[in-house]
Design an enzyme around this catalytic site. Structure first.
Site, PDB file in Angstrom:
ATOM      1  N   HIS A  75       0.856  -1.198   0.000  1.00  0.00           N
ATOM      2  CA  HIS A  75       0.000   0.000   0.000  1.00  0.00           C
ATOM      3  C   HIS A  75       0.884   1.236   0.000  1.00  0.00           C
ATOM      4  CE1 HIS A  75      -3.753  -2.132   1.218  1.00  0.00           C
ATOM      5  NE2 HIS A  75      -2.868  -2.989   1.674  1.00  0.00           N
ATOM      6  N   TYR A 203      -8.648   4.988   8.670  1.00  0.00           N
ATOM      7  CA  TYR A 203      -8.856   5.377  10.070  1.00  0.00           C
ATOM      8  C   TYR A 203      -9.969   6.418  10.114  1.00  0.00           C
ATOM      9  CZ  TYR A 203      -4.144   3.471  10.986  1.00  0.00           C
ATOM     10  OH  TYR A 203      -3.044   2.654  11.104  1.00  0.00           O
ATOM     11  N   PRO A 295      -2.296   0.363  19.283  1.00  0.00           N
ATOM     12  CA  PRO A 295      -2.163  -0.112  17.903  1.00  0.00           C
ATOM     13  C   PRO A 295      -2.393   0.955  16.828  1.00  0.00           C
ATOM     14  CG  PRO A 295      -4.148  -1.005  18.943  1.00  0.00           C
ATOM     15  CD  PRO A 295      -3.381  -0.321  20.005  1.00  0.00           C
ATOM     16  N   LYS A 299       2.618  -0.011  15.039  1.00  0.00           N
ATOM     17  CA  LYS A 299       4.068  -0.061  15.263  1.00  0.00           C
ATOM     18  C   LYS A 299       4.571  -1.262  16.072  1.00  0.00           C
ATOM     19  CE  LYS A 299       5.148   3.709  13.140  1.00  0.00           C
ATOM     20  NZ  LYS A 299       5.372   3.399  11.737  1.00  0.00           N
ATOM     21  N   TYR A 387       4.758   7.336   9.822  1.00  0.00           N
ATOM     22  CA  TYR A 387       3.867   6.184   9.617  1.00  0.00           C
ATOM     23  C   TYR A 387       4.608   5.088   8.844  1.00  0.00           C
ATOM     24  CZ  TYR A 387      -0.391   3.521   8.928  1.00  0.00           C
ATOM     25  OH  TYR A 387      -1.333   2.519   8.964  1.00  0.00           O
TER      26      TYR A 387
HETATM   27  P1  RFL Z   1       4.333 -11.559  21.701  1.00  0.00           P
HETATM   28  O1  RFL Z   1       3.705 -11.705  20.352  1.00  0.00           O
HETATM   29  O2  RFL Z   1       3.436 -11.211  22.833  1.00  0.00           O
HETATM   30  O3  RFL Z   1       5.087 -12.920  22.002  1.00  0.00           O
HETATM   31  C1  RFL Z   1       5.625 -13.206  23.283  1.00  0.00           C
HETATM   32  C2  RFL Z   1       5.642 -14.712  23.460  1.00  0.00           C
HETATM   33  O4  RFL Z   1       6.191 -15.028  24.727  1.00  0.00           O
HETATM   34  C3  RFL Z   1       5.407 -16.045  25.336  1.00  0.00           C
HETATM   35  N1  RFL Z   1       5.585 -15.965  26.788  1.00  0.00           N
HETATM   36  C4  RFL Z   1       6.404 -16.779  27.494  1.00  0.00           C
HETATM   37  N2  RFL Z   1       7.177 -17.794  27.112  1.00  0.00           N
HETATM   38  C5  RFL Z   1       7.890 -18.426  28.083  1.00  0.00           C
HETATM   39  N3  RFL Z   1       7.816 -18.084  29.402  1.00  0.00           N
HETATM   40  C6  RFL Z   1       7.044 -17.067  29.821  1.00  0.00           C
HETATM   41  N4  RFL Z   1       7.003 -16.732  31.121  1.00  0.00           N
HETATM   42  C7  RFL Z   1       6.280 -16.361  28.842  1.00  0.00           C
HETATM   43  N5  RFL Z   1       5.434 -15.324  28.900  1.00  0.00           N
HETATM   44  C8  RFL Z   1       5.011 -15.091  27.651  1.00  0.00           C
HETATM   45  C9  RFL Z   1       3.990 -15.754  24.865  1.00  0.00           C
HETATM   46  O5  RFL Z   1       3.143 -16.877  24.927  1.00  0.00           O
HETATM   47  C10 RFL Z   1       4.228 -15.298  23.436  1.00  0.00           C
HETATM   48  O6  RFL Z   1       4.171 -16.359  22.518  1.00  0.00           O
HETATM   49  O7  RFL Z   1       5.501 -10.483  21.691  1.00  0.00           O
HETATM   50  P2  RFL Z   1       6.580 -10.122  20.558  1.00  0.00           P
HETATM   51  O8  RFL Z   1       7.172 -11.365  19.980  1.00  0.00           O
HETATM   52  O9  RFL Z   1       7.420  -9.080  21.151  1.00  0.00           O
HETATM   53  O10 RFL Z   1       5.699  -9.482  19.356  1.00  0.00           O
HETATM   54  C11 RFL Z   1       5.008  -8.265  19.539  1.00  0.00           C
HETATM   55  C12 RFL Z   1       3.744  -8.218  18.679  1.00  0.00           C
HETATM   56  O11 RFL Z   1       3.004  -9.393  18.874  1.00  0.00           O
HETATM   57  C13 RFL Z   1       2.875  -6.985  19.020  1.00  0.00           C
HETATM   58  O12 RFL Z   1       3.657  -5.857  19.219  1.00  0.00           O
HETATM   59  C14 RFL Z   1       1.860  -6.655  17.894  1.00  0.00           C
HETATM   60  O13 RFL Z   1       0.909  -7.671  17.738  1.00  0.00           O
HETATM   61  C15 RFL Z   1       1.145  -5.331  18.191  1.00  0.00           C
HETATM   62  N6  RFL Z   1       0.110  -4.993  17.201  1.00  0.00           N
HETATM   63  C16 RFL Z   1       0.459  -4.427  15.976  1.00  0.00           C
HETATM   64  N7  RFL Z   1       1.757  -4.220  15.655  1.00  0.00           N
HETATM   65  C17 RFL Z   1       2.097  -3.750  14.406  1.00  0.00           C
HETATM   66  O14 RFL Z   1       3.292  -3.554  14.146  1.00  0.00           O
HETATM   67  N8  RFL Z   1       1.153  -3.468  13.444  1.00  0.00           N
HETATM   68  C18 RFL Z   1      -0.174  -3.647  13.685  1.00  0.00           C
HETATM   69  O15 RFL Z   1      -0.983  -3.443  12.788  1.00  0.00           O
HETATM   70  C19 RFL Z   1      -0.569  -4.107  15.002  1.00  0.00           C
HETATM   71  N9  RFL Z   1      -1.866  -4.299  15.309  1.00  0.00           N
HETATM   72  C20 RFL Z   1      -1.240  -5.211  17.492  1.00  0.00           C
HETATM   73  C21 RFL Z   1      -2.220  -4.851  16.512  1.00  0.00           C
HETATM   74  C22 RFL Z   1      -1.649  -5.798  18.709  1.00  0.00           C
HETATM   75  C23 RFL Z   1      -2.980  -6.013  18.960  1.00  0.00           C
HETATM   76  N10 RFL Z   1      -3.306  -6.632  20.190  1.00  0.00           N
HETATM   77  C24 RFL Z   1      -4.291  -7.645  20.345  1.00  0.00           C
HETATM   78  C25 RFL Z   1      -2.499  -6.403  21.335  1.00  0.00           C
HETATM   79  C26 RFL Z   1      -3.556  -5.045  16.759  1.00  0.00           C
HETATM   80  C27 RFL Z   1      -3.956  -5.603  17.983  1.00  0.00           C
HETATM   81  C28 RFL Z   1      -5.437  -5.755  18.208  1.00  0.00           C
HETATM   82  C1  PHB Z   2      -4.714  -4.411  11.666  1.00  0.00           C
HETATM   83  O1  PHB Z   2      -4.879  -4.687  10.461  1.00  0.00           O
HETATM   84  O2  PHB Z   2      -4.938  -5.228  12.556  1.00  0.00           O
HETATM   85  C2  PHB Z   2      -4.248  -3.054  12.026  1.00  0.00           C
HETATM   86  C3  PHB Z   2      -3.922  -2.141  11.038  1.00  0.00           C
HETATM   87  C4  PHB Z   2      -3.498  -0.853  11.383  1.00  0.00           C
HETATM   88  C5  PHB Z   2      -3.404  -0.507  12.719  1.00  0.00           C
HETATM   89  C6  PHB Z   2      -3.699  -1.431  13.706  1.00  0.00           C
HETATM   90  C7  PHB Z   2      -4.131  -2.711  13.358  1.00  0.00           C
HETATM   91  O3  PHB Z   2      -3.011   0.749  13.060  1.00  0.00           O
END
Ligand code: RFL
Ligand code: PHB
Length: 393
Positions: A75, A203, A295, A299, A387
């Site tokens: 995109h 957004y 979110p 990032k 962004y």
């Molecule tokens: P994770 O993915 O939380 O993985 C950590 C892992 O560690 C395990 N764990 C343990 N293992 C052993 N011993 C323990 N004591 C432990 N405690 C925990 C867990 O089970 C897990 O498997 O962290 P990591 O790897 O740093 O990755 C980070 C990302 O997952 C997170 O930042 C993103 O998902 C955030 N996020 C977004 N980021 C983006 O860059 N672009 C996006 O569009 C975006 N959208 C989002 C998001 C996060 C969301 N939620 C639900 C928080 C949208 C949402 C809705």
């Molecule tokens: C998503 O697709 O889950 C998403 C996209 C953009 C955002 C956050 C989440 O800023």
């Protein structure tokens, strides 16, 4: 107790932990990943969807580009709508010559597991009671229970990639750790539905609250609406969700949204959080273990990838050249990028959400700032640059 050993013990098998083990493997460095959950559970989490160009490049260089390049969608930027009329496009391509890619974190997680399986990586699922020990000594270790047995893994370094609720950060003494935190008084209710998405990530700022239209592929849409923290999923049948979502978009876009049954629905609270420093002795934090962003700026996953890129480079330089320079600068270097993204995500969250008790004055001020963005090339260049993601050091 048996005492196997490795060079780098990685706690957490999310995107940060598995990508680190992949990058270390490419550099000929051994690691063991200890993940507390089952693989099915880790793959079932629906999270991020947006990869910056810098992240895409790191993943390609790690040998993880094949499916992402085939199934991910590039995109030029993302749209913002407000007050039922304007349409402003954050044009990353025009201002910084960078695109971003929509590719689900779930797919990336599958690709990471597949790559780990191909190289016969040591990834221990359902590792319980994981505990980093002696992190300020020359020879740290991690203790844990696996398959009913207590075990100890000796290592040179420990990478804490265990997310916000992980154990790694907790072993840093209070006198060392400084935490910065902001909790927002609302969350995002998100759904996945097997319907064609809007063409652009869009957004919405609306007096009823923020909304976001995103996507995973041409037949899989991801939508979010801002909700109060008291809301319960049970009170949001699909019909209510679609009605609320459409009410937050200008009429023309609302009409273009294709509705259908949801296949996932969840509420995520919003938080900004930074832990400093990201290193204590031989323990290095990466990803959500060290920082959380709301979110809004997309990032979180991208920061996990940039942390791991810096950490893999530092460990490679240590093992290959005997140099500790990058290890010593890891925390400061990673935090510079983290704070940039934390500030941007906080700013965009403030601009697009409806805060409790917000007055008409404050709503108008938000709309005025959005009007300014839509008119000013200078302001647009700054937003597009952030962004799209700042370059790596
Ligand atoms: P994770 O993915 O939380 O993985 C950590 C892992 O560690 C395990 N764990 C343990 N293992 C052993 N011993 C323990 N004591 C432990 N405690 C925990 C867990 O089970 C897990 O498997 O962290 P990591 O790897 O740093 O990755 C980070 C990302 O997952 C997170 O930042 C993103 O998902 C955030 N996020 C977004 N980021 C983006 O860059 N672009 C996006 O569009 C975006 N959208 C989002 C998001 C996060 C969301 N939620 C639900 C928080 C949208 C949402 C809705
Ligand atoms: C998503 O697709 O889950 C998403 C996209 C953009 C955002 C956050 C989440 O800023």
């Amino acid at each position: 107790m048996s005492t196997p050993s490795t060079q780098v013990a990685i706690i957490g098998g999310g995107p940060a932990g598995l990508l680190l083990s992949q990058l270390l493997h490419q550099a000929g460095i051994e690691s063991v990943v200890l993940e507390s959950r089952s693989r099915a559970y880790v793959l079932g989490r629906i999270r991020a969807g947006v990869l910056e160009q810098g992240s895409v490049e790191v993943l390609r260089a790690a040998g993880l580009g094949e499916r992402m390049d085939r199934e991910g969608h590039p995109h030029d930027g993302a749209a913002i709508v407000w007050a039922g009329r304007h349409n402003y496009f954050i044009d990353c391509w025009k201002y910084v010559g960078k695109r971003f890619t929509t590719y689900g974190q779930t797919n990336l997680q599958e690709d990471l597991f597949a790559a780990a399986d191909r190289r016969n990586a040591q990834v221990l699922d359902e590792a319980l009671e994981v505990m980093p020990m002696d992190v300020t000594s020359a020879r740290p270790c991690v203790t844990f229970r696996h398959a009913g047995r207590s075990q100890r893994l000796d290592c040179d370094f420990i990478a804490g990639c265990d997310g916000y609720h992980g154990v790694s950060r907790s072993v840093m003494p209070a006198a060392v750790l400084k935490v910065f935190e902001k909790v927002y008084p609302f969350g995002w209710l998100g759904i996945l539905s097997e319907t064609p998405p809007l063409p652009n990530l869009t957004y919405a700022n609306h007096p009823r609250g923020f909304a976001l239209a995103s996507m995973r592929n041409p037949m899989l849409s991801r939508y979010y609406v801002q909700v109060s923290l008291e809301e319960r999923i049970e009170d949001w049948p699909d019909e209510r969700f679609w009605e609320e979502l459409k009410a937050r978009y200008p009429e023309e876009l609302a009409r273009a949204i294709v509705t259908g049954p949801s296949i996932e629905k969840s509420i995520a609270p919003l938080r900004s959080f930074v832990a400093e420093p990201m290193r204590h002795g031989r323990l290095f934090l990466a990803g959500d273990a060290a920082h959380i962003v709301p979110p809004t700026g997309a990032k979180g996953l991208n920061l996990a990838i940039s942390d791991v890129y810096y950490l893999a480079r530092a460990l490679t330089s240590y093992y290959r050249d005997g140099s500790s320079t990058y290890l010593d600068s890891y925390s400061a270097m990673a935090l510079r990028r983290v704070w940039g993204a934390v500030r941007f995500s906080w700013w965009l969250t403030g601009l697009l959400h409806r805060f409790p008790g917000m007055s008409d004055f404050e709503q108008r001020a938000q709309e005025c700032e959005l009007d300014y963005l839509a008119r000013s090339q200078h302001a647009q260049a700054s937003v597009a640059e952030q962004y799209a993601g700042m370059p790596f050091e």
